[in-house]
Design an enzyme around this catalytic site. Structure first.
Site, PDB file in Angstrom:
ATOM      1  N   ARG A 106       0.826  -1.220   0.000  1.00  0.00           N
ATOM      2  CA  ARG A 106       0.000   0.000   0.000  1.00  0.00           C
ATOM      3  C   ARG A 106       0.852   1.259   0.000  1.00  0.00           C
ATOM      4  O   ARG A 106       0.420   2.308  -0.484  1.00  0.00           O
ATOM      5  CB  ARG A 106      -0.999  -0.030   1.162  1.00  0.00           C
ATOM      6  CG  ARG A 106      -2.128  -1.033   0.915  1.00  0.00           C
ATOM      7  CD  ARG A 106      -3.031  -1.169   2.111  1.00  0.00           C
ATOM      8  NE  ARG A 106      -2.402  -1.795   3.248  1.00  0.00           N
ATOM      9  CZ  ARG A 106      -2.280  -3.101   3.443  1.00  0.00           C
ATOM     10  NH1 ARG A 106      -2.788  -3.940   2.563  1.00  0.00           N
ATOM     11  NH2 ARG A 106      -1.683  -3.585   4.510  1.00  0.00           N
TER      12      ARG A 106
ATOM     13  N   GLU B 160       6.042 -12.237  13.957  1.00  0.00           N
ATOM     14  CA  GLU B 160       5.557 -12.942  15.143  1.00  0.00           C
ATOM     15  C   GLU B 160       6.247 -14.318  15.248  1.00  0.00           C
ATOM     16  O   GLU B 160       6.716 -14.718  16.303  1.00  0.00           O
ATOM     17  CB  GLU B 160       4.041 -13.100  15.026  1.00  0.00           C
ATOM     18  CG  GLU B 160       3.362 -13.296  16.343  1.00  0.00           C
ATOM     19  CD  GLU B 160       1.862 -13.368  16.168  1.00  0.00           C
ATOM     20  OE1 GLU B 160       1.346 -12.943  15.122  1.00  0.00           O
ATOM     21  OE2 GLU B 160       1.210 -13.882  17.097  1.00  0.00           O
TER      22      GLU B 160
HETATM   23  P1  AMP Z   1       4.641  -3.665  11.480  1.00  0.00           P
HETATM   24  O1  AMP Z   1       5.927  -4.095  10.850  1.00  0.00           O
HETATM   25  O2  AMP Z   1       4.195  -4.548  12.578  1.00  0.00           O
HETATM   26  O3  AMP Z   1       4.691  -2.202  11.884  1.00  0.00           O
HETATM   27  O4  AMP Z   1       3.492  -3.809  10.373  1.00  0.00           O
HETATM   28  C1  AMP Z   1       3.306  -2.834   9.413  1.00  0.00           C
HETATM   29  C2  AMP Z   1       2.943  -3.413   8.072  1.00  0.00           C
HETATM   30  O5  AMP Z   1       1.948  -4.414   8.183  1.00  0.00           O
HETATM   31  C3  AMP Z   1       2.379  -2.337   7.182  1.00  0.00           C
HETATM   32  O6  AMP Z   1       2.933  -2.494   5.871  1.00  0.00           O
HETATM   33  C4  AMP Z   1       0.878  -2.560   7.206  1.00  0.00           C
HETATM   34  O7  AMP Z   1       0.325  -2.402   5.928  1.00  0.00           O
HETATM   35  C5  AMP Z   1       0.703  -3.979   7.690  1.00  0.00           C
HETATM   36  N1  AMP Z   1      -0.264  -4.087   8.820  1.00  0.00           N
HETATM   37  C6  AMP Z   1       0.034  -4.466  10.082  1.00  0.00           C
HETATM   38  N2  AMP Z   1      -1.054  -4.489  10.863  1.00  0.00           N
HETATM   39  C7  AMP Z   1      -2.094  -4.097  10.087  1.00  0.00           C
HETATM   40  C8  AMP Z   1      -3.508  -3.882  10.312  1.00  0.00           C
HETATM   41  N3  AMP Z   1      -4.073  -4.097  11.509  1.00  0.00           N
HETATM   42  N4  AMP Z   1      -4.271  -3.456   9.275  1.00  0.00           N
HETATM   43  C9  AMP Z   1      -3.709  -3.235   8.063  1.00  0.00           C
HETATM   44  N5  AMP Z   1      -2.398  -3.421   7.786  1.00  0.00           N
HETATM   45  C10 AMP Z   1      -1.579  -3.845   8.777  1.00  0.00           C
END
Ligand code: AMP
Length: 179
Positions: A64, A101
């Site tokens: 995105r 995770e």
């Molecule tokens: P993180 O590395 O945990 O910060 O996850 C961020 C990435 O995962 C981003 O590219 C988001 O598009 C996706 N992402 C994580 N959690 C969500 C969520 N609840 N809704 C939509 N996209 C998410």
């Protein structure tokens, strides 16, 4: 437009989808924002308002971040660079691993994307645990550029991703909507 006004307008259109892509996750779906011409314009306007004038390039995180980053780059008369999941970019790449995770994943950037002196803003839709953004910052830095800022439409405050980014003390983090 004041920041609060931007978030009020856009927050209403974000769709919460429970248990996607797996049980327990509440997915923040931004497609209703993208589909609405006025909201798309407003969202791009907010991103543009947060980007420093001295930025020389925009990078977007798969997938995105590609949609958002490219329109923002176009609006600012800047180029766009994709940060992709491993194995997708065809030319020579730099790679950075980050923790999931369970296990790890990797992101890549083309080696000729940036050079020393470049000042980059990174864009994605959402900041969760911060692992993806942290790896993306390291990746852009590996290519010789400075990461001036990271920009997200949404931040899940309870996952404390912002904390993970604090070590990049020269990189500012902007988010419009907080949950
Ligand atoms: P993180 O590395 O945990 O910060 O996850 C961020 C990435 O995962 C981003 O590219 C988001 O598009 C996706 N992402 C994580 N959690 C969500 C969520 N609840 N809704 C939509 N996209 C998410």
């Amino acid at each position: 437009m004041p920041e609060k006004k931007y978030s009020e307008i856009i927050e209403k259109a974000i769709r919460n989808v429970s248990d996607f892509p797996k049980p327990g996750i509440q997915f923040k779906d931004i497609t209703p924002v993208l589909q609405n011409p006025q909201l798309l314009k407003t969202m791009v306007e907010w991103f543009v308002s947060t980007i420093d004038k001295n930025v020389t390039g925009i990078a977007g995180i798969e997938s995105r971040g590609f949609i958002l980053g490219t329109v923002v780059a176009h609006e600012l008369n800047l180029g766009f660079t994709p940060i992709r999941k491993k194995g997708k970019l065809p030319y020579k790449t730099y790679r950075e691993d980050y923790a999931l995770e369970y296990g790890t994943d990797s992101l890549e950037i083309h080696q000729d994307a940036y050079e020393a002196g470049d000042k980059v803003a990174i864009i994605d839709d959402l900041l969760a645990t911060g692992g993806t953004a942290d790896a993306s910052i390291r990746l852009v830095q590996k290519s010789g550029a400075e990461v001036v800022s990271v920009h997200f439409l949404i931040e899940l405050d309870f996952l404390q991703g912002r904390k993970k980014l604090e070590k990049h003390s020269h990189t500012k983090a902007f988010s419009l909507i907080h949950y």
